[in-house]
Design an enzyme around this catalytic site. Sequence first.
Site, PDB file in Angstrom:
ATOM      1  N   SER A 201       0.825  -1.206   0.000  1.00  0.00           N
ATOM      2  CA  SER A 201       0.000   0.000   0.000  1.00  0.00           C
ATOM      3  C   SER A 201       0.864   1.263   0.000  1.00  0.00           C
ATOM      4  CB  SER A 201      -0.956  -0.059   1.201  1.00  0.00           C
ATOM      5  OG  SER A 201      -1.980   0.878   1.070  1.00  0.00           O
ATOM      6  N   ASP A 359     -10.191  -3.386  -5.079  1.00  0.00           N
ATOM      7  CA  ASP A 359      -9.234  -2.441  -4.501  1.00  0.00           C
ATOM      8  C   ASP A 359      -9.215  -1.206  -5.398  1.00  0.00           C
ATOM      9  OD1 ASP A 359      -7.091  -1.067  -3.475  1.00  0.00           O
ATOM     10  OD2 ASP A 359      -5.622  -2.673  -3.750  1.00  0.00           O
ATOM     11  N   HIS A 389      -8.198  -4.834  -0.816  1.00  0.00           N
ATOM     12  CA  HIS A 389      -7.050  -4.091  -0.317  1.00  0.00           C
ATOM     13  C   HIS A 389      -6.743  -4.502   1.129  1.00  0.00           C
ATOM     14  CE1 HIS A 389      -4.077  -0.932  -0.617  1.00  0.00           C
ATOM     15  NE2 HIS A 389      -4.316  -0.689   0.654  1.00  0.00           N
TER      16      HIS A 389
END
Length: 419
Positions: A201, A359, A389
Amino acid sequence: MRLLPAVVAVFLAVGVAYYVYVPMPDGIKEPWKLMLADAGFRTIMQVTSLKNRLGLDYYINPLLPYAEGFVGMVSRLLSSESGGGAVPGVKVSDVTFAGIPVRVYEPPAGGEGHLRRGVMYFHGGGWAFGSAKMGMHDVITRMISDELNAVVVSVDYRLYPEVLFPVPYLECLAAAKHFLTREVLAKYAIDPERVAVSGDSAGGNLAAAVAQEISTDDDASVKFSVQALIYPVLQALDFNTPSYLQNKDVPVLYRPLMVRLWLQYLGIDLSLMPQFLANNHSSLEQSLITPELRSRVDWTSLLPPKHRKNYEPLVVEKGLRGLVKERPGLLDVRAAPLLAGPEVLAKCPRAYVITCEYDVLKDDGLMYTRRLQDAGVAVTNDHYEDGFHGCLGFITWPMDFDVGRRAVRGYLNWLHNNL
Ligand SMILES: *[C@@H]1O[C@H](CO)[C@@H](O)[C@H](O)[C@H]1NC(C)=O
């Protein structure tokens, strides 16, 4: 008055159900677990933001463990000291690299003269949350060390609101440069030809940016040999890509949340969020966003039809004026690695990119994959059709997801075969 407790209990149950329930796309398996996880994340974020806003550290810090305990199962993942998942044989030490706090995981020493692999890891959390010690990150970094017989260095760069871009990037870069010195590699018995940079991320964002800088630095005698990016954040010019639109309501990374994290990181006033959601910040009036730069984030040409689906690009004629000049971070490759030119990408190490169907950042990862490939870099993209995610953080019972375990396995396998 036995009725009263019953009434209170019913109201509480309805309240909790209301707080926890979020509609889920059909493709997400084990949706209730994800709802619980999401409720846990939201609670932690609300408490953290309250704390930041009021500056009541003294009063609120003691309450945090209770907030985390609100969803007990999630708290194990989010707790600041990981309890479960300790791997015997992996030695953990908290030290500093060039003044930056890092957590080092060392596998048992091999025979005399036996060199190990090295991995530098940047954790996720929107440049605002998390730490190397946090359960969900600590579990993975321990596993990498154990299964790859690698020395893993997980970096505790500082976070918003204490610092903004470029400080987290600069701290990660400083830690990376220190790690890649011959002395440090020798001290930990690491093979200089086998050092990876990785992150998830926002950590994937930092890993991609640091990899670009080290790859193009003529003074760096040791460079990363591979980069492994887990659902990375890579650009802030288009918040209307197909994946941003398709997954705007999917936990845990809702579209407005990702935009908000970007604004915080770049020091942009949060009141401008509606403008960003409308792509007003990247309107055609912004002369600093050249056609060349636009082409680097143009999903209509960079994504295959399967991922373009039936979405239409949102390019605004007139919008916010002057913001890009005021906040150059928007166009800075150290914040948005997808904006780097082909000459930079061509020098980047072999790459592994994980993307998930559910995501908002899926298209960031797919576009970077394509652009690295176009620049001649070998890239493996593992796309999880049932992934969401953050799923690689959910691998320990009871908050474990089948897709999380598969994705971690795929990640470790790739590193095993390529590092
Ligand atoms: C985007 O910019 C246009 C033109 O300046 C403006 O009319 C519109 O209200 C803006 N949209 C948002 C959501 O602020």
